[in-house]
Motif scaffolding. Structure first.
Motif, PDB file in Angstrom:
ATOM      1  N   MET A   1       0.855  -1.186   0.000  1.00  0.00           N
ATOM      2  CA  MET A   1       0.000   0.000   0.000  1.00  0.00           C
ATOM      3  C   MET A   1       0.892   1.237   0.000  1.00  0.00           C
ATOM      4  O   MET A   1       1.818   1.343   0.787  1.00  0.00           O
ATOM      5  N   VAL A   2       0.604   2.173  -0.876  1.00  0.00           N
ATOM      6  CA  VAL A   2       1.387   3.397  -0.984  1.00  0.00           C
ATOM      7  C   VAL A   2       0.488   4.563  -0.587  1.00  0.00           C
ATOM      8  O   VAL A   2      -0.632   4.698  -1.059  1.00  0.00           O
ATOM      9  N   ASP A   3       1.003   5.411   0.283  1.00  0.00           N
ATOM     10  CA  ASP A   3       0.317   6.612   0.748  1.00  0.00           C
ATOM     11  C   ASP A   3       0.019   7.534  -0.441  1.00  0.00           C
ATOM     12  O   ASP A   3       0.755   7.566  -1.429  1.00  0.00           O
ATOM     13  N   GLY A   4      -1.069   8.318  -0.348  1.00  0.00           N
ATOM     14  CA  GLY A   4      -1.450   9.230  -1.430  1.00  0.00           C
ATOM     15  C   GLY A   4      -0.381  10.252  -1.746  1.00  0.00           C
ATOM     16  O   GLY A   4      -0.194  10.645  -2.906  1.00  0.00           O
ATOM     17  N   ASN A   5       0.375  10.688  -0.723  1.00  0.00           N
ATOM     18  CA  ASN A   5       1.464  11.631  -0.966  1.00  0.00           C
ATOM     19  C   ASN A   5       2.565  10.988  -1.801  1.00  0.00           C
ATOM     20  O   ASN A   5       3.127  11.610  -2.700  1.00  0.00           O
ATOM     21  N   VAL A   6       2.854   9.718  -1.496  1.00  0.00           N
ATOM     22  CA  VAL A   6       3.877   9.000  -2.252  1.00  0.00           C
ATOM     23  C   VAL A   6       3.399   8.768  -3.687  1.00  0.00           C
ATOM     24  O   VAL A   6       4.174   8.917  -4.645  1.00  0.00           O
ATOM     25  N   GLU A   7       2.124   8.434  -3.854  1.00  0.00           N
ATOM     26  CA  GLU A   7       1.563   8.265  -5.202  1.00  0.00           C
ATOM     27  C   GLU A   7       1.766   9.540  -6.019  1.00  0.00           C
ATOM     28  O   GLU A   7       2.170   9.487  -7.182  1.00  0.00           O
ATOM     29  N   ARG A   8       1.477  10.674  -5.398  1.00  0.00           N
ATOM     30  CA  ARG A   8       1.609  11.949  -6.103  1.00  0.00           C
ATOM     31  C   ARG A   8       3.061  12.206  -6.498  1.00  0.00           C
ATOM     32  O   ARG A   8       3.358  12.601  -7.631  1.00  0.00           O
ATOM     33  N   VAL A   9       4.002  11.984  -5.584  1.00  0.00           N
ATOM     34  CA  VAL A   9       5.421  12.201  -5.878  1.00  0.00           C
ATOM     35  C   VAL A   9       5.851  11.298  -7.036  1.00  0.00           C
ATOM     36  O   VAL A   9       6.505  11.751  -7.984  1.00  0.00           O
ATOM     37  N   MET A  10       5.477  10.028  -6.989  1.00  0.00           N
ATOM     38  CA  MET A  10       5.875   9.090  -8.048  1.00  0.00           C
ATOM     39  C   MET A  10       5.230   9.466  -9.381  1.00  0.00           C
ATOM     40  O   MET A  10       5.877   9.426 -10.432  1.00  0.00           O
TER      41      MET A  10
END
Length: 197
Positions: free
Chosen positions: A1-10
């Protein structure tokens, strides 16, 4: 599971053109490809913090970002474009008729809705089936007058009800206006208020 902030950065770092939520496996894999064996928890926390404070959803602070040199979203000139989102399906629209029938005492005719379906088991105004059919039988044989329209939005569709008013009698749950206004679901309260104007 990836946090929404990490999704945005990626999504911004790699300019991922696949919209979320479809892109989540790809974003997870990209984030995982950057993790090193040394202090992986610190790396994850750093990405979350970066996304929360610098790579914000709106107005990202690209000038403060340590990844700007490698960021494809920044290089393309539109980092806030990412992550892409699926367009919401257009909400279907339905139409129908609501009848505001009052008796000689001024009470309002209410009916119990079927147990299954939208607003199941609740009291409401007599209405058509909201399919927009033109040949709809009124709930009573009275002199009906048009009183305008009301709009209401449900989760899965929007609704326009034509409101018709009349005075008569019949086998209904006759309710004082104040009680009806307090007890009815919003869509029927709107129609009743329109009928009372």
């Amino acid at each position: 599971m990836v946090d929404g902030n990490v999704e945005r950065v990626m999504a911004r770092l790699f300019a991922v053109e696949t919209p979320v939520p479809t892109a989540r496996p790809e974003l997870r894999a990209l984030a995982g490809s950057l993790v090193r064996d040394e202090r992986p928890g610190d790396w994850a926390q750093a990405l979350m913090d970066l996304g929360a404070t610098v790579c914000r959803p709106k107005s990202p602070l690209c000038g403060d970002c340590p990844l700007t040199l490698w960021c494809a979203g920044y290089a393309g000139g539109q980092p806030e474009r990412y992550p892409l989102k699926l367009k919401k399906a257009e909400r279907p629209h339905r139409t129908g008729i609501a009848w505001v029938l009052r008796d000689a005492s001024g009470r309002v005719a209410l009916v119990r809705r079927p147990d299954k379906g939208l607003l199941g088991g609740m009291l409401g105004l007599p209405t058509s089936d909201w399919s927009g059919g033109a040949d709809v039988a009124a709930p009573a044989d009275v002199d009906w007058r048009e009183a305008g329209f009301v709009e209401h939005v449900f989760t899965h569709f929007s609704l326009t009800l034509e409101v018709r008013v009349g005075e008569g009698a019949g086998d209904f749950t006759w309710t004082p206006v104040e009680d009806a206004l307090a007890a009815l679901p919003t869509v029927f309260r709107k129609a009743l208020e329109r009928g009372l104007e």
